[in-house]
Scaffold this motif. Structure first.
Motif, PDB file in Angstrom:
ATOM      1  N   LEU A 129      33.846  37.897  11.481  1.00 52.16           N
ATOM      2  CA  LEU A 129      34.479  39.164  11.147  1.00 52.16           C
ATOM      3  C   LEU A 129      33.632  39.815  10.055  1.00 52.16           C
ATOM      4  N   THR A 130      33.271  41.066  10.254  1.00 56.12           N
ATOM      5  CA  THR A 130      32.476  41.774   9.255  1.00 56.12           C
ATOM      6  C   THR A 130      33.201  43.045   8.822  1.00 56.12           C
ATOM      7  N   SER A 131      32.905  43.482   7.600  1.00 58.23           N
ATOM      8  CA  SER A 131      33.493  44.723   7.104  1.00 58.23           C
ATOM      9  C   SER A 131      32.529  45.397   6.140  1.00 58.23           C
ATOM     10  N   SER A 132      32.862  46.617   5.782  1.00 57.56           N
ATOM     11  CA  SER A 132      32.051  47.365   4.825  1.00 57.56           C
ATOM     12  C   SER A 132      32.477  47.083   3.390  1.00 57.56           C
ATOM     13  N   ASP A 133      33.372  46.123   3.174  1.00 57.67           N
ATOM     14  CA  ASP A 133      33.808  45.733   1.833  1.00 57.67           C
ATOM     15  C   ASP A 133      32.641  45.071   1.113  1.00 57.67           C
ATOM     16  N   PRO A 134      32.171  45.632  -0.019  1.00 58.66           N
ATOM     17  CA  PRO A 134      31.015  45.067  -0.705  1.00 58.66           C
ATOM     18  C   PRO A 134      31.269  43.675  -1.290  1.00 58.66           C
ATOM     19  N   LYS A 135      32.525  43.305  -1.511  1.00 53.25           N
ATOM     20  CA  LYS A 135      32.836  41.993  -2.079  1.00 53.25           C
ATOM     21  C   LYS A 135      33.030  40.921  -1.008  1.00 53.25           C
ATOM     22  N   LYS A 136      33.502  41.317   0.147  1.00 56.30           N
ATOM     23  CA  LYS A 136      33.777  40.368   1.230  1.00 56.30           C
ATOM     24  C   LYS A 136      33.257  40.961   2.532  1.00 56.30           C
ATOM     25  N   GLY A 137      31.957  41.048   2.649  1.00 61.28           N
ATOM     26  CA  GLY A 137      31.343  41.711   3.803  1.00 61.28           C
ATOM     27  C   GLY A 137      31.550  41.015   5.125  1.00 61.28           C
ATOM     28  N   SER A 138      31.571  39.691   5.129  1.00 55.68           N
ATOM     29  CA  SER A 138      31.803  38.986   6.385  1.00 55.68           C
ATOM     30  C   SER A 138      32.323  37.584   6.109  1.00 55.68           C
ATOM     31  N   PHE A 139      32.994  37.052   7.083  1.00 51.99           N
ATOM     32  CA  PHE A 139      33.405  35.657   7.019  1.00 51.99           C
ATOM     33  C   PHE A 139      33.573  35.132   8.432  1.00 51.99           C
ATOM     34  N   THR A 140      33.601  33.823   8.541  1.00 54.28           N
ATOM     35  CA  THR A 140      33.661  33.156   9.833  1.00 54.28           C
ATOM     36  C   THR A 140      34.940  32.342   9.939  1.00 54.28           C
ATOM     37  N   VAL A 141      35.557  32.413  11.102  1.00 57.30           N
ATOM     38  CA  VAL A 141      36.744  31.617  11.398  1.00 57.30           C
ATOM     39  C   VAL A 141      36.324  30.551  12.398  1.00 57.30           C
ATOM     40  N   ASN A 142      36.520  29.275  12.036  1.00 61.32           N
ATOM     41  CA  ASN A 142      36.211  28.170  12.933  1.00 61.32           C
ATOM     42  C   ASN A 142      37.390  27.939  13.873  1.00 61.32           C
ATOM     43  N   LEU A 143      37.099  27.847  15.168  1.00 66.82           N
ATOM     44  CA  LEU A 143      38.114  27.631  16.175  1.00 66.82           C
ATOM     45  C   LEU A 143      37.896  26.298  16.864  1.00 66.82           C
ATOM     46  N   SER A 144      38.970  25.663  17.278  1.00 71.14           N
ATOM     47  CA  SER A 144      38.831  24.424  18.045  1.00 71.14           C
ATOM     48  C   SER A 144      40.026  24.302  18.978  1.00 71.14           C
ATOM     49  N   GLY A 145      39.805  23.605  20.077  1.00 73.07           N
ATOM     50  CA  GLY A 145      40.869  23.375  21.044  1.00 73.07           C
ATOM     51  C   GLY A 145      40.474  22.184  21.901  1.00 73.07           C
ATOM     52  N   GLU A 146      41.449  21.665  22.609  1.00 71.74           N
ATOM     53  CA  GLU A 146      41.174  20.539  23.486  1.00 71.74           C
ATOM     54  C   GLU A 146      41.840  20.749  24.837  1.00 71.74           C
ATOM     55  N   GLY A 147      41.016  20.762  25.884  1.00 68.86           N
ATOM     56  CA  GLY A 147      41.530  20.885  27.241  1.00 68.86           C
ATOM     57  C   GLY A 147      41.967  19.524  27.748  1.00 68.86           C
ATOM     58  N   ARG A 148      43.041  19.522  28.517  1.00 67.92           N
ATOM     59  CA  ARG A 148      43.556  18.246  29.060  1.00 67.92           C
ATOM     60  C   ARG A 148      43.699  18.301  30.540  1.00 67.92           C
TER      61      ARG A 148
END
Length: 75
Positions: free
Chosen positions: A56-75
């Motif tokens: 996720l990115t933004s024009s916020d100079p203090k928090k310009g981008s961050f990453t969200v880690n995703l995980s799942g398990e198929g059964r």
């Protein structure tokens, strides 16, 4: 309506299968202090663990981008 100086440009990245962005993806604007809903889907076609990162990115100079880690398990 808020003026442009009251908004941040934001972008929700893309994902590859078995993860997908259902709604709220791509570029847009958010009023400062506001929020944006993003719906993700996990649709595995095989068994086992899967991981991905959503940036996720933004024009916020203090928090310009961050990453969200995703995980799942198929059964």
């Amino acid at each position: 309506n808020a003026s442009r100086s009251d908004r941040l440009a934001v972008n929700v990245g893309t994902l590859t299968a078995p993860f997908s962005v259902v709604t709220g993806g791509g570029p847009g604007q958010v009023v400062i202090g506001g929020s944006r809903n993003v719906t993700l889907r996990f649709s595995p076609t095989v068994s086992g663990k899967s991981t991905a990162r959503l940036t996720l990115t933004s024009s916020d100079p203090k928090k310009g981008s961050f990453t969200v880690n995703l995980s799942g398990e198929g059964r």
